[in-house]
Design an enzyme around this catalytic site. Sequence first.
Site, PDB file in Angstrom:
ATOM      1  N   SER A 114       1.345  -0.644  -0.013  1.00  0.00           N
ATOM      2  CA  SER A 114      -0.216  -0.139  -0.158  1.00  0.00           C
ATOM      3  C   SER A 114       0.936   1.368   0.440  1.00  0.00           C
ATOM      4  O   SER A 114       1.475   1.317  -0.833  1.00  0.00           O
ATOM      5  CB  SER A 114      -0.778  -0.111   0.930  1.00  0.00           C
ATOM      6  OG  SER A 114      -2.026   0.952   0.944  1.00  0.00           O
ATOM      7  N   ASP A 162      -9.583  -4.783  -4.793  1.00  0.00           N
ATOM      8  CA  ASP A 162      -9.492  -3.906  -3.822  1.00  0.00           C
ATOM      9  C   ASP A 162      -9.816  -2.452  -3.965  1.00  0.00           C
ATOM     10  O   ASP A 162     -10.076  -1.628  -4.925  1.00  0.00           O
ATOM     11  CB  ASP A 162      -7.599  -4.035  -3.786  1.00  0.00           C
ATOM     12  CG  ASP A 162      -6.835  -2.481  -2.574  1.00  0.00           C
ATOM     13  OD1 ASP A 162      -7.665  -1.832  -1.903  1.00  0.00           O
ATOM     14  OD2 ASP A 162      -5.674  -2.781  -2.523  1.00  0.00           O
ATOM     15  N   HIS A 194      -7.802  -5.649   0.178  1.00  0.00           N
ATOM     16  CA  HIS A 194      -6.562  -4.924   0.035  1.00  0.00           C
ATOM     17  C   HIS A 194      -5.527  -5.637   0.790  1.00  0.00           C
ATOM     18  O   HIS A 194      -5.787  -5.402   2.241  1.00  0.00           O
ATOM     19  CB  HIS A 194      -6.893  -3.558   0.422  1.00  0.00           C
ATOM     20  CG  HIS A 194      -6.204  -3.327   0.554  1.00  0.00           C
ATOM     21  ND1 HIS A 194      -5.134  -2.192  -0.551  1.00  0.00           N
ATOM     22  CD2 HIS A 194      -5.111  -1.540   1.800  1.00  0.00           C
ATOM     23  CE1 HIS A 194      -4.023  -1.350  -0.082  1.00  0.00           C
ATOM     24  NE2 HIS A 194      -4.106  -1.552   1.151  1.00  0.00           N
TER      25      HIS A 194
END
Length: 215
Positions: A114, A162, A194
């Site tokens: 991320s 995601d 995610h």
Amino acid sequence: MNKYLEYPEVESNRQPAKKLVVLLHGVGSDGHDLIGLVPYIKNDLPDCHFISPHGIEAYDMMPYGRQWFSLQDRSPHIIAKLIANNISKLEDIIKQKQEELNLTNKDTIIIGFSQGTMIGLYLTLIQREPFFCTIGFSGALIPPMEVNNKLTPICLIHGELDEVVGVSEMYNASNYLSKLHIEHSGHKLTSLAHSIDGRGLEIAINFINTCHTVV
């Protein structure tokens, strides 16, 4: 010790270590998060020493956690400026551990998740000496003002479900890297949001084990 240099780490199975793996966590987390992946990949990477630094700043949207840069303003040019302001602190962390292990960038693997992917890709592209390889899970690419390194192979891994960082960001990153003729691969994982799962870790391990040192 500088507070930025205090972080969890795991020594390599075989000594001395031949590779340094730098794990870069997502926003609002800290280094203890991604170091939890090490037991699942350590035996397949026996020569790797793992470090998982904490984000440079306190997370500014909650009373806990760390961040590599603020996401209060998500404009790409603002994010690029914030990354540029903090990147030297991350470089210092990596360089100190490299010196301790007698390793260099060509022996160093960057793995981000991320926000960690965002700063990891940026870091990779600005290096004068290429890293061994870079892996980005569920992230996005924020281009630096100047790209110095086009030699580090890059692997992008993203869940198709995601909703935090859409899988379209993987394709955007791939398009950017293609224009620069940077070796890379992209892997869209079905039924994954995610997160990092076993499939992604297997892809990462195989990628690392098939990369070769850039001369």
